[in-house]
Design a protein around this motif. Structure first.
Motif, PDB file in Angstrom:
ATOM      1  N   ARG A 222      37.222  47.348  34.016  1.00 49.18           N
ATOM      2  CA  ARG A 222      37.782  47.200  35.355  1.00 49.18           C
ATOM      3  C   ARG A 222      36.836  46.447  36.293  1.00 49.18           C
ATOM      4  N   ARG A 223      35.554  46.736  36.197  1.00 52.44           N
ATOM      5  CA  ARG A 223      34.616  46.090  37.117  1.00 52.44           C
ATOM      6  C   ARG A 223      34.458  44.602  36.840  1.00 52.44           C
ATOM      7  N   ASN A 224      34.831  44.153  35.653  1.00 55.55           N
ATOM      8  CA  ASN A 224      34.748  42.735  35.329  1.00 55.55           C
ATOM      9  C   ASN A 224      36.071  42.015  35.576  1.00 55.55           C
ATOM     10  N   LYS A 225      37.153  42.772  35.769  1.00 54.70           N
ATOM     11  CA  LYS A 225      38.483  42.179  35.952  1.00 54.70           C
ATOM     12  C   LYS A 225      38.552  41.304  37.199  1.00 54.70           C
ATOM     13  N   SER A 226      38.072  41.815  38.316  1.00 56.18           N
ATOM     14  CA  SER A 226      38.126  41.045  39.566  1.00 56.18           C
ATOM     15  C   SER A 226      37.311  39.773  39.464  1.00 56.18           C
TER      16      SER A 226
ATOM     17  N   GLY B  98      45.060  32.104  40.070  1.00 50.40           N
ATOM     18  CA  GLY B  98      46.433  31.770  39.737  1.00 50.40           C
ATOM     19  C   GLY B  98      46.851  32.133  38.328  1.00 50.40           C
ATOM     20  N   VAL B  99      45.904  32.559  37.493  1.00 51.30           N
ATOM     21  CA  VAL B  99      46.222  32.934  36.115  1.00 51.30           C
ATOM     22  C   VAL B  99      46.612  34.407  36.093  1.00 51.30           C
ATOM     23  N   GLU B 100      47.751  34.684  35.502  1.00 50.60           N
ATOM     24  CA  GLU B 100      48.246  36.065  35.470  1.00 50.60           C
ATOM     25  C   GLU B 100      47.719  36.834  34.263  1.00 50.60           C
ATOM     26  N   HIS B 101      47.728  38.148  34.391  1.00 50.22           N
ATOM     27  CA  HIS B 101      47.434  39.064  33.281  1.00 50.22           C
ATOM     28  C   HIS B 101      46.042  38.841  32.680  1.00 50.22           C
ATOM     29  N   VAL B 102      45.050  38.941  33.535  1.00 51.10           N
ATOM     30  CA  VAL B 102      43.654  38.822  33.111  1.00 51.10           C
ATOM     31  C   VAL B 102      43.082  40.220  32.949  1.00 51.10           C
ATOM     32  N   LEU B 103      42.503  40.502  31.798  1.00 53.83           N
ATOM     33  CA  LEU B 103      41.958  41.836  31.541  1.00 53.83           C
ATOM     34  C   LEU B 103      40.502  41.976  31.990  1.00 53.83           C
ATOM     35  N   GLY B 104      39.762  40.887  31.958  1.00 51.74           N
ATOM     36  CA  GLY B 104      38.358  40.964  32.336  1.00 51.74           C
ATOM     37  C   GLY B 104      37.443  41.357  31.194  1.00 51.74           C
ATOM     38  N   ILE B 105      37.781  40.946  29.978  1.00 53.92           N
ATOM     39  CA  ILE B 105      36.946  41.260  28.814  1.00 53.92           C
ATOM     40  C   ILE B 105      35.794  40.265  28.737  1.00 53.92           C
ATOM     41  N   ARG B 106      34.618  40.768  28.453  1.00 56.77           N
ATOM     42  CA  ARG B 106      33.443  39.904  28.372  1.00 56.77           C
ATOM     43  C   ARG B 106      33.513  39.042  27.107  1.00 56.77           C
ATOM     44  N   ILE B 107      33.075  37.788  27.262  1.00 55.44           N
ATOM     45  CA  ILE B 107      33.170  36.809  26.168  1.00 55.44           C
ATOM     46  C   ILE B 107      32.472  37.291  24.893  1.00 55.44           C
TER      47      ILE B 107
END
Length: 240
Positions: free
Chosen positions: A21-25, A33-42
């Motif tokens: 969650r803390r990486n999602k923002s 503008g990109v929808e449905h981003v989870l924020g997973i680290r590369i």
């Protein structure tokens, strides 16, 4: 077809477990503008891609979803982890299907061809034409794919002249196309300063892309101070 599973979980379930969650923002701010981003680290995505590549990755690619941005990104990463098909055209068909689902610069720029340097060396001419074709495409991310990948593979003695011509000929209003061209040209300048300087003095770039190119050259730690002073003087007026 039955959905691919790893450790008895679907890939979507794996991704939801990896989401932070803390990486999602932060991830959303990098991909406006990109929808449905989870924020997973590369690094976590790459580890998952490696695991998939050691299983029935073809089943995964055939059933992979594209709802989340990271689902798209993961498909490109898997293509970079597997051994390319013996028939290069068959492998490039897989890559093409991936290019069609690119919806952000992050998905585009995390891709790499499988097989490493050997694959590139053995198929260099084919890959050159493949990437040039993408630079002639219509879609914003299709063109960006061609620019970014050609920047990574073909800024060399053999291709620098042709590459500058291809970048100069691109006509697309998309922000991520213009930024990719500026980035690529700045790398051209670092590797071939004299040739690229000559090009910058006479080119057909729009003002935004041209000035962004200069900005990226100035920001490079591989360009000396005196050269940066000269580059600053070459900026086009904003009102032009």
């Amino acid at each position: 077809m039955k959905e691919y599973r790893l450790d008895n979980l679907t890939i979507k379930e794996h991704l939801l477990e990896l989401a932070e969650r803390r990486n999602k923002s932060f991830a959303e701010s990098l991909n406006p503008g990109v929808e449905h981003v989870l924020g997973i680290r590369i690094p976590d995505l790459r580890k998952l891609a490696v695991r998939i590549s050691h299983t029935d990755w073809e089943e995964y690619l055939l059933t992979a979803d594209t709802f989340y941005m990271e689902e798209r990104m993961l498909q490109g990463m898997v293509l970079g982890c597997i051994k390319p098909d013996a028939d290069v055209e068959f492998y490039l068909q897989r890559v093409t299907r991936f290019v069609w689902i690119i919806n952000s610069w992050s998905v585009c720029d995390t891709f790499k061809f499988g097989g490493g340097k050997r694959f590139v060396a053995e198929n260099k001419e084919r890959l050159w034409h493949y990437l040039v074709d993408w630079m002639h495409a219509q879609g914003e991310y299709e063109i960006r794919f061609g620019v970014v990948m050609s920047m990574q593979l073909f800024i060399d003695d053999e291709h620098i002249g042709q590459l500058l011509e291809e970048y100069d000929a691109i006509r697309h209003d998309g922000y991520y196309v213009k930024m990719a061209v500026a980035w690529a040209l700045s790398v051209c300048f670092v590797k071939f300063p004299e040739i690229t300087m000559q090009y910058l003095k006479q080119n057909a770039l729009d003002d935004f892309t041209y000035n962004k190119t200069l900005q990226k050259i100035i920001e490079s730690y591989r360009v000396d101070t005196e050269t940066k002073k000269l580059i600053k003087q070459m900026k086009r007026p904003a009102t032009r």
